[in-house]
Scaffold this motif. Structure first.
Motif, short mmCIF file in Angstrom:
data_model
loop_
_atom_site.label_atom_id
_atom_site.label_comp_id
_atom_site.label_asym_id
_atom_site.label_seq_id
_atom_site.Cartn_x
_atom_site.Cartn_y
_atom_site.Cartn_z
N VAL A 119 0.85 -1.19 0.00
CA VAL A 119 0.00 0.00 0.00
C VAL A 119 0.89 1.24 0.00
O VAL A 119 1.87 1.33 0.74
CB VAL A 119 -0.97 0.02 1.20
N ALA A 120 0.58 2.17 -0.89
CA ALA A 120 1.27 3.46 -0.95
C ALA A 120 0.42 4.48 -0.19
O ALA A 120 -0.77 4.65 -0.50
CB ALA A 120 1.47 3.90 -2.39
N LEU A 121 1.04 5.14 0.78
CA LEU A 121 0.33 6.09 1.64
C LEU A 121 1.02 7.45 1.62
O LEU A 121 2.25 7.52 1.49
CB LEU A 121 0.33 5.59 3.09
N PRO A 122 0.25 8.54 1.79
CA PRO A 122 0.91 9.83 2.03
C PRO A 122 1.72 9.73 3.33
O PRO A 122 1.28 9.08 4.28
CB PRO A 122 -0.26 10.81 2.18
N GLU A 123 2.88 10.32 3.36
CA GLU A 123 3.72 10.19 4.56
C GLU A 123 3.08 10.83 5.79
O GLU A 123 3.46 10.52 6.92
CB GLU A 123 5.10 10.80 4.31
N MET A 178 1.46 4.47 -13.51
CA MET A 178 1.77 4.18 -12.11
C MET A 178 2.44 5.36 -11.43
O MET A 178 2.18 5.65 -10.26
CB MET A 178 2.67 2.94 -12.02
N GLN A 179 3.33 6.05 -12.15
CA GLN A 179 4.01 7.19 -11.54
C GLN A 179 3.03 8.31 -11.23
O GLN A 179 3.21 9.06 -10.25
CB GLN A 179 5.16 7.69 -12.41
N THR A 180 1.96 8.42 -12.03
CA THR A 180 0.93 9.42 -11.76
C THR A 180 0.15 9.04 -10.51
O THR A 180 -0.17 9.90 -9.67
CB THR A 180 -0.03 9.55 -12.95
N ILE A 181 -0.15 7.76 -10.36
CA ILE A 181 -0.86 7.29 -9.16
C ILE A 181 -0.05 7.62 -7.91
O ILE A 181 -0.58 8.15 -6.93
CB ILE A 181 -1.12 5.77 -9.26
N VAL A 182 1.26 7.34 -7.95
CA VAL A 182 2.11 7.62 -6.79
C VAL A 182 2.18 9.12 -6.53
O VAL A 182 2.17 9.57 -5.37
CB VAL A 182 3.51 7.02 -7.01
N ALA A 186 1.16 11.20 -3.13
CA ALA A 186 2.00 12.21 -2.49
C ALA A 186 1.24 13.51 -2.27
O ALA A 186 1.48 14.23 -1.30
CB ALA A 186 3.24 12.47 -3.33
N ALA A 187 0.29 13.79 -3.16
CA ALA A 187 -0.53 15.00 -3.04
C ALA A 187 -1.69 14.81 -2.07
O ALA A 187 -2.53 15.71 -1.94
CB ALA A 187 -1.07 15.41 -4.41
N GLU A 188 -1.73 13.66 -1.41
CA GLU A 188 -2.74 13.34 -0.40
C GLU A 188 -4.15 13.26 -0.98
O GLU A 188 -5.14 13.53 -0.30
CB GLU A 188 -2.69 14.34 0.76
N MET A 189 -4.22 12.84 -2.25
CA MET A 189 -5.52 12.63 -2.88
C MET A 189 -6.15 11.32 -2.44
O MET A 189 -7.36 11.13 -2.54
CB MET A 189 -5.37 12.62 -4.40
N GLY A 190 -5.33 10.39 -1.97
CA GLY A 190 -5.85 9.09 -1.55
C GLY A 190 -4.70 8.12 -1.34
O GLY A 190 -3.53 8.51 -1.28
N ILE A 191 -5.04 6.83 -1.25
CA ILE A 191 -4.05 5.76 -1.11
C ILE A 191 -4.12 4.88 -2.34
O ILE A 191 -5.05 4.99 -3.15
CB ILE A 191 -4.30 4.93 0.16
#
Length: 253
Positions: A119-123, A178-182, A186-191
């Motif tokens: 899972v990729a999350l905003p930090e 995929m790089q756009t999703i990440v 990072a912009a805190e739009m979601g996970i």
């Protein structure tokens, strides 16, 4: 005895012909071994974060005289262009949307890499401090996902993972790359649930966490036409050799 002027001219031409013949024989042998020529390689974007770069480095090192042409395409685009002769070999995410096309054609496929999902999350996310994250804790979170048309196998794996945890993901944004999703994470739009190798895309503002639940493996496979041309055969040989010697790859033969 000595050559006449006509004989000298004939000898010079004969020697030139012999040199050209030798070069032609050598080039023919190189062509049959896949050491010269052109190779058009299709690839899904996510392959750029795992197997594609090292395989290309090995190929360029082994056969520097083959001209490589790379085309970033979806799995189904690669399949169609392979059948149409527009690419020679592809790196795809199986399974195929039109699996019957593969079964009824002369297309060969071989899985060369498999990996888990993370899972990729905003930090800044509350879950980013945990060592691992449960799927149930993501039930009401906004998801960023790609359209199913682009990679149906990967998409279905993510949806299945959510459903096994008792929910359907609330998708607030779709993105193709995929790089756009990440970047949107990072912009805190979601996970986002992404392949583990996306951790190689080091984007500030994003953390990647393993999931507590066992995840389905998602694969990268090669596809090519039966009776491959020499450059394709050489690409296959180099890829197999590289994958077998890289213990950090999760390979399934």
């Amino acid at each position: 005895m000595e050559l006449t002027k006509a004989g000298e001219a004939f000898l010079e031409d004969a020697q030139q012909l012999l040199r050209q013949l030798g070069a032609a024989v050598q080039r023919g042998q190189q062509t049959s071994r896949g050491e010269v020529g052109q190779l058009v390689v299709g690839f899904v974007g996510s392959a750029a974060y795992n197997v594609l770069p090292p395989i290309l480095r090995s190929f360029r090192k082994e056969v520097p005289d083959v001209t490589l042409e790379l085309r970033e395409l979806t799995t189904d685009q690669q399949l169609q262009r392979l059948l149409n002769g527009q690419i020679d070999i592809g790196l795809v995410r199986p399974p195929f949307k039109n699996s019957e096309v593969v079964e009824n054609s002369e297309v060969e496929s071989e899985v060369i890499f498999q990996e888990s999902l993370v899972v990729a999350l905003p930090e800044t996310h509350t879950l980013s401090k945990q060592d691992a994250v449960s799927m149930r804790s993501l039930a009401h979170k906004p998801f960023i996902l790609f359209p199913r048309l682009l990679a149906p196998g990967l998409y279905d794996s993510i949806i299945s993972l959510c459903q096994k945890a008792g929910f359907s993901p609330r998708v607030v944004q779709e993105a193709i790359q995929m790089q756009t999703i990440v970047s949107l994470v990072a912009a805190e739009m979601g996970i986002a649930i992404v392949p583990n190798s996306l951790k190689n895309l080091q984007r500030s503002g994003v953390v990647y966490k393993p999931l507590l639940e066992a995840t389905p493996n998602v694969a990268i496979a090669l596809i090519w036409q039966q009776n491959p041309i020499p450059t394709v055969q050489r690409f296959l040989e180099i890829t197999r050799q590289y994958v077998m010697t890289c213990t950090h790859f999760d390979v399934r033969t």
